[in-house]
Design an enzyme around this catalytic site. Structure first.
Site, PDB file in Angstrom:
ATOM      1  N   HIS A   1       0.834  -1.212   0.000  1.00 35.09           N
ATOM      2  CA  HIS A   1       0.000   0.000   0.000  1.00 35.09           C
ATOM      3  C   HIS A   1       0.869   1.262   0.000  1.00 35.09           C
ATOM      4  CE1 HIS A   1      -3.427  -2.554   0.343  1.00 35.09           C
ATOM      5  NE2 HIS A   1      -3.152  -2.936   1.570  1.00 35.09           N
TER       6      HIS A   1
ATOM      7  N   ASP B   1      -5.227  -7.837  -3.511  1.00 33.44           N
ATOM      8  CA  ASP B   1      -5.569  -7.598  -2.114  1.00 33.44           C
ATOM      9  C   ASP B   1      -6.866  -8.296  -1.713  1.00 33.44           C
ATOM     10  OD1 ASP B   1      -5.606  -6.692   0.470  1.00 33.44           O
ATOM     11  OD2 ASP B   1      -5.582  -4.586   0.007  1.00 33.44           O
TER      12      ASP B   1
END
Length: 384
Positions: free
Chosen positions: A227, A278
């Protein structure tokens, strides 16, 4: 047909696939997490295998040949170990093999519920479903993972790597143990996904998450920051100087309202971009790659920060490398995309345009994957 490199999906939480389309309206990442925990509480090795096998088959059909599975569902819901302490990890490995996808099992250390700001302690004890995530301390985590790594050493389709869930979940005095436990294996870590994480880390330690992890020796060329959305200029420089990988997951980061990460600044500093699905809200690496450029356009008002060649490298060769694998296979794209070459395919194609070659178990067709996936999802929700 156009032939292009097979994809590496460098950040997956495979069980989140059961949340697709069911969790809407949550006002922030944190309320979404509460609902995700309800799902995490009902999985056992058999059900996790069924869900993962079908989801990995969906990935295979989308052109993915390597997956980095960020795995923290280790124990029974009450925290007791299974008879095989790595039963959940073994279920994921078996599922990936049946689907024909190489797996880097990124076994995740998760020891705390957060910083102990309200109590004055270093960290808060795990609570609720988090009990199944924890091994008690970093040394016990490392011992369990070492057993798994020894079992799978030398296998061409399995890499056992390590992960720090986040600076919230591993106390400061144990970060270095996790960072150094497996010096030749990939190390992945969620970092600065949310502003609240940064604020709490600063309040508790006086450091940003990136700086705290630097103190522990976490940033090396084998490390992936996942991220890395809310970074300071010093954070960007730290990751670049270390030549670390940075894994962006644009569809999930958009779905959870995380924000737009500084992809260009990280690249220019020396960090290496990879991509992941993800939460598996979307399993389409074309969409992930394009979104890096599209989000940058939205943030900057300028087009062309990322070329097709740079995004192909992030989505394939650099991604496989970050997981400890050599380059992947080639995949073929349907002629109906009507493009002239690989660069145009990146901007025009979707996962549906990948010619499905099936998996080693014969369960790789989209129809079979969808059927098996729906059955596994229905079984999950029948238990909640």
């Amino acid at each position: 047909m156009t032939t292009v490199p097979a994809f590496a999906n460098c950040h997956s939480h495979v069980f989140h696939r059961a949340l697709r389309g069911r969790i809407t309206g949550a006002d922030s990442f944190w309320t979404w997490r509460d609902q995700m925990y309800a799902l995490a509480g009902v999985l056992d090795p058999d059900l996790l295998f069924d869900l993962a096998r079908a989801t990995y088959a969906e990935m295979h059909a989308a052109g993915i040949r390597s997956v980095g599975e960020f795995h923290y569902l280790h124990h029974r819901p009450d925290g007791r170990a299974y008879d095989d302490p790595n039963a959940m990890g073994e279920a994921l490995i078996a599922a990936a093999r049946e689907a024909g996808v190489r797996i880097a099992l990124l076994d995740t250390c998760y020891l705390a519920a957060g910083f102990g700001l309200s109590t004055g302690s270093r960290s808060r004890a795990v609570e609720g479903v988090q009990q199944r995530f924890t091994d008690g301390d970093a040394d016990a985590w490392a011992a369990r993972v070492d057993d798994l790594a020894r079992k799978h050493a030398g296998e061409y389709d399995v890499v056992i790597g390590a992960a720090i869930h986040s600076v919230r979940a591993v106390p400061r005095d144990q970060l270095a143990t996790v960072a150094g436990a497996f010096p030749d294996a990939p190390l992945h870590v969620h970092v600065s996904e949310q502003p609240a994480e940064n604020e709490e880390c600063l309040a508790a330690t006086g450091l940003t998450p990136v700086a705290l992890l630097a103190e522990a020796g976490a940033w090396t060329p084998r490390t992936t920051a996942v991220h890395a959305t809310h970074l300071t200029p010093d954070d960007v420089a730290t990751l670049g100087d270390a030549r670390s990988y940075v894994c962006f997951c644009p569809t999930t980061e958009a779905e959870l309202a995380d924000g737009i990460g500084p992809s260009v600044a990280l690249r220019d500093a020396g960090a290496r971009l990879t991509l992941g699905s993800d939460s598996n809200t979307v399993i389409d690496m074309f969409a992930e790659a394009r979104a890096v450029e599209m989000h940058q356009r939205l943030a900057s008002g300028v087009r062309g920060a990322w070329s097709a060649g740079q995004l192909w490298q992030a989505a394939s060769s650099t991604g496989h490398e970050s997981l400890g694998f050599a380059g992947g296979d080639l995949i073929e794209i349907e002629e109906s995309v009507r493009t002239a070459g690989a660069d145009e395919v990146l901007w025009a194609a979707s996962a549906e345009d990948v010619l499905s070659t099936g998996s080693r178990s014969g369960a790789g067709s989209r129809t079979d994957a969808a059927r098996d996936l729906q059955a596994a999802i229905d079984a999950c929700w029948s238990r909640t």
